[in-house]
Design a protein around this motif. Structure first.
Motif, PDB file in Angstrom:
ATOM      1  N   ALA A   1      -9.776  -6.812 -48.809  1.00 27.13           N
ATOM      2  CA  ALA A   1      -8.872  -6.841 -47.453  1.00 27.13           C
ATOM      3  C   ALA A   1      -7.923  -5.846 -47.345  1.00 27.13           C
ATOM      4  CB  ALA A   1      -8.882  -8.268 -47.064  1.00 27.13           C
ATOM      5  N   VAL A   2      -6.837  -6.223 -48.517  1.00 22.27           N
ATOM      6  CA  VAL A   2      -5.697  -5.177 -48.584  1.00 22.27           C
ATOM      7  C   VAL A   2      -6.128  -3.758 -48.460  1.00 22.27           C
ATOM      8  CG1 VAL A   2      -3.884  -4.390 -50.387  1.00 22.27           C
ATOM      9  CG2 VAL A   2      -4.426  -6.852 -49.717  1.00 22.27           C
TER      10      VAL A   2
ATOM     11  N   ASP B   1     -12.153 -10.385 -53.029  1.00 24.90           N
ATOM     12  CA  ASP B   1     -12.214 -10.355 -51.510  1.00 24.90           C
ATOM     13  C   ASP B   1     -11.073 -10.102 -50.728  1.00 24.90           C
ATOM     14  OD1 ASP B   1     -14.849 -10.923 -51.685  1.00 24.90           O
ATOM     15  OD2 ASP B   1     -14.788 -13.076 -51.362  1.00 24.90           O
ATOM     16  N   ARG B   2      -9.812 -10.828 -51.170  1.00 24.95           N
ATOM     17  CA  ARG B   2      -8.367 -10.592 -50.703  1.00 24.95           C
ATOM     18  C   ARG B   2      -8.022  -9.010 -51.173  1.00 24.95           C
ATOM     19  NH1 ARG B   2      -5.004 -14.993 -53.122  1.00 24.95           N
ATOM     20  NH2 ARG B   2      -3.149 -13.989 -52.278  1.00 24.95           N
ATOM     21  N   MET B   3      -8.431  -8.694 -52.145  1.00 24.59           N
ATOM     22  CA  MET B   3      -8.203  -7.393 -52.509  1.00 24.59           C
ATOM     23  C   MET B   3      -8.866  -6.252 -51.748  1.00 24.59           C
ATOM     24  SD  MET B   3      -6.031  -5.933 -54.881  1.00 24.59           S
ATOM     25  CE  MET B   3      -5.598  -4.219 -53.739  1.00 24.59           C
TER      26      MET B   3
ATOM     27  N   MET C   1      -4.180 -12.839 -56.789  1.00 29.98           N
ATOM     28  CA  MET C   1      -5.243 -12.325 -55.896  1.00 29.98           C
ATOM     29  C   MET C   1      -6.748 -12.527 -56.362  1.00 29.98           C
ATOM     30  SD  MET C   1      -3.740 -10.682 -53.328  1.00 29.98           S
ATOM     31  CE  MET C   1      -4.287  -9.439 -52.612  1.00 29.98           C
ATOM     32  N   ASP C   2      -7.651 -12.435 -55.293  1.00 27.38           N
ATOM     33  CA  ASP C   2      -9.021 -12.498 -55.643  1.00 27.38           C
ATOM     34  C   ASP C   2      -9.767 -11.164 -55.398  1.00 27.38           C
ATOM     35  OD1 ASP C   2      -9.794 -12.809 -53.027  1.00 27.38           O
ATOM     36  OD2 ASP C   2     -10.119 -15.066 -53.481  1.00 27.38           O
TER      37      ASP C   2
ATOM     38  N   ASN D   1       1.167  -9.215 -53.302  1.00 32.62           N
ATOM     39  CA  ASN D   1       0.039 -10.009 -52.575  1.00 32.62           C
ATOM     40  C   ASN D   1       0.304  -9.627 -51.144  1.00 32.62           C
ATOM     41  OD1 ASN D   1       2.200 -11.499 -51.606  1.00 32.62           O
ATOM     42  ND2 ASN D   1       1.438 -13.575 -52.782  1.00 32.62           N
ATOM     43  N   GLU D   2      -0.500 -10.394 -50.161  1.00 31.41           N
ATOM     44  CA  GLU D   2      -0.632  -9.925 -48.725  1.00 31.41           C
ATOM     45  C   GLU D   2       0.893 -10.146 -48.169  1.00 31.41           C
ATOM     46  OE1 GLU D   2      -4.555 -11.631 -49.609  1.00 31.41           O
ATOM     47  OE2 GLU D   2      -2.397 -12.060 -50.168  1.00 31.41           O
TER      48      GLU D   2
END
Length: 282
Positions: free
Chosen positions: A200-201, A196-198, A193-194, A169-170
């Motif tokens: 962003a990564v 949108d977060r993915m 993770m979801d 994760n982040e």
């Protein structure tokens, strides 16, 4: 959109899931060894499970046009149970099977000395058998778990570029990327993770050496999360080639290190060892 789910536990999923996955674009997957959900009572419990991952489950997947491969191991959750650890001695006879494309999942759950031992032993098995390794980073104390994992990896005979660090994760992605390993992210409805977060990564770290999986199992999870990430990438401005790299070419490249990946292997058949999946007089 073609999709290779690099980590999913289809033994606990239904035929409806296979149908929905194919409709969403899934054409290949890897099923790593998982814990039963309740304590196993002997190594023999693993043997039937491994045999199912090598035989029945690829047969079931092929009926729906999906190539099934597996990764075999003593998983971290069960590495702490003395009734299970003798399976380490039996693993070599399974790791030579054609559809085994990695040793995994291995790594940490509670970060115990028993997990240290199992991780080191199975990294050596991967090196001995010319296989890459799928490494589970712990769900708790993730950064400390990643550092401990990397310490063991550095002492092993397996090069970093043959290791996939999963459940990142982040908080762990930068250190994992700096290690030279491949990077795995599990997309879940409520945890991990979801989409949108993915995205962003991916915007920060790019699409090289990154694999996205659903890690769907018998708990609350979604085998279509890989497709949802692809859709979210397109909506965020990524191109078709970027999506193809993350959802197809990267997992093909990583598991292709085994020399055993066969994406043309899903040939539907009527029977598996005399048994059919058909019901209701079909």
């Amino acid at each position: 959109m073609r999709i290779f789910d690099p980590h999913i536990h289809m033994t606990s999923r239904t035929t409806d899931d296979y149908e929905a996955m194919y409709a969403a674009g899934v054409r290949a997957l890897v099923e790593p060894s998982f814990w039963l959900g309740q304590p196993r009572t002997s190594p023999a419990s693993f043997f039937d499970y491994f045999d199912a991952l090598l035989g029945w489950e690829p047969f079931r997947a092929a009926q729906h046009g999906i190539a099934h491969h597996c990764a075999l191991a003593l998983n971290p959750k069960e590495a702490n149970d003395l009734r299970c650890t003798p399976v380490l001695d039996a693993l070599p006879r399974y790791l030579v099977k054609d559809s085994v494309v990695a040793v995994g999942e291995i790594g940490y759950d509670s970060m115990t000395p028993a997990e240290d031992t199992a991780l080191a032993a199975q990294l050596q098995l991967a090196a001995d058998h010319g296989l890459p390794a799928l490494v589970h980073t712990p769900h708790r104390d993730k950064l400390a778990g990643l550092h401990r994992t990397l310490d063991v990896l550095r002492e092993s005979a397996l090069p970093a570029d043959r290791v996939l660090l999963d459940h990142l994760n982040e908080t762990t992605v930068k250190q994992a990327a700096d290690s030279g390993c491949w990077l795995g992210f599990s997309i879940y409805p409520d945890t991990k993770m979801d989409e949108d977060r993915m995205v962003a990564v991916l915007k920060t770290y790019g699409t090289e050496r990154i694999l996205v999986n659903s890690a769907a199992d018998w708990g609350r999870s979604d085998p279509l999360k890989t497709r949802r990430v692809g859709d979210a990438m397109l909506a965020a401005g990524f191109g078709d080639a970027d999506v193809d790299q993350v959802l197809w070419r990267n997992p093909v490249a990583f598991y292709g290190l085994s020399g055993r990946l066969r994406l043309d292997a899903c040939q539907p058949g009527a029977l598996h060892e005399g048994n059919s999946i058909l019901r209701g007089g079909e």
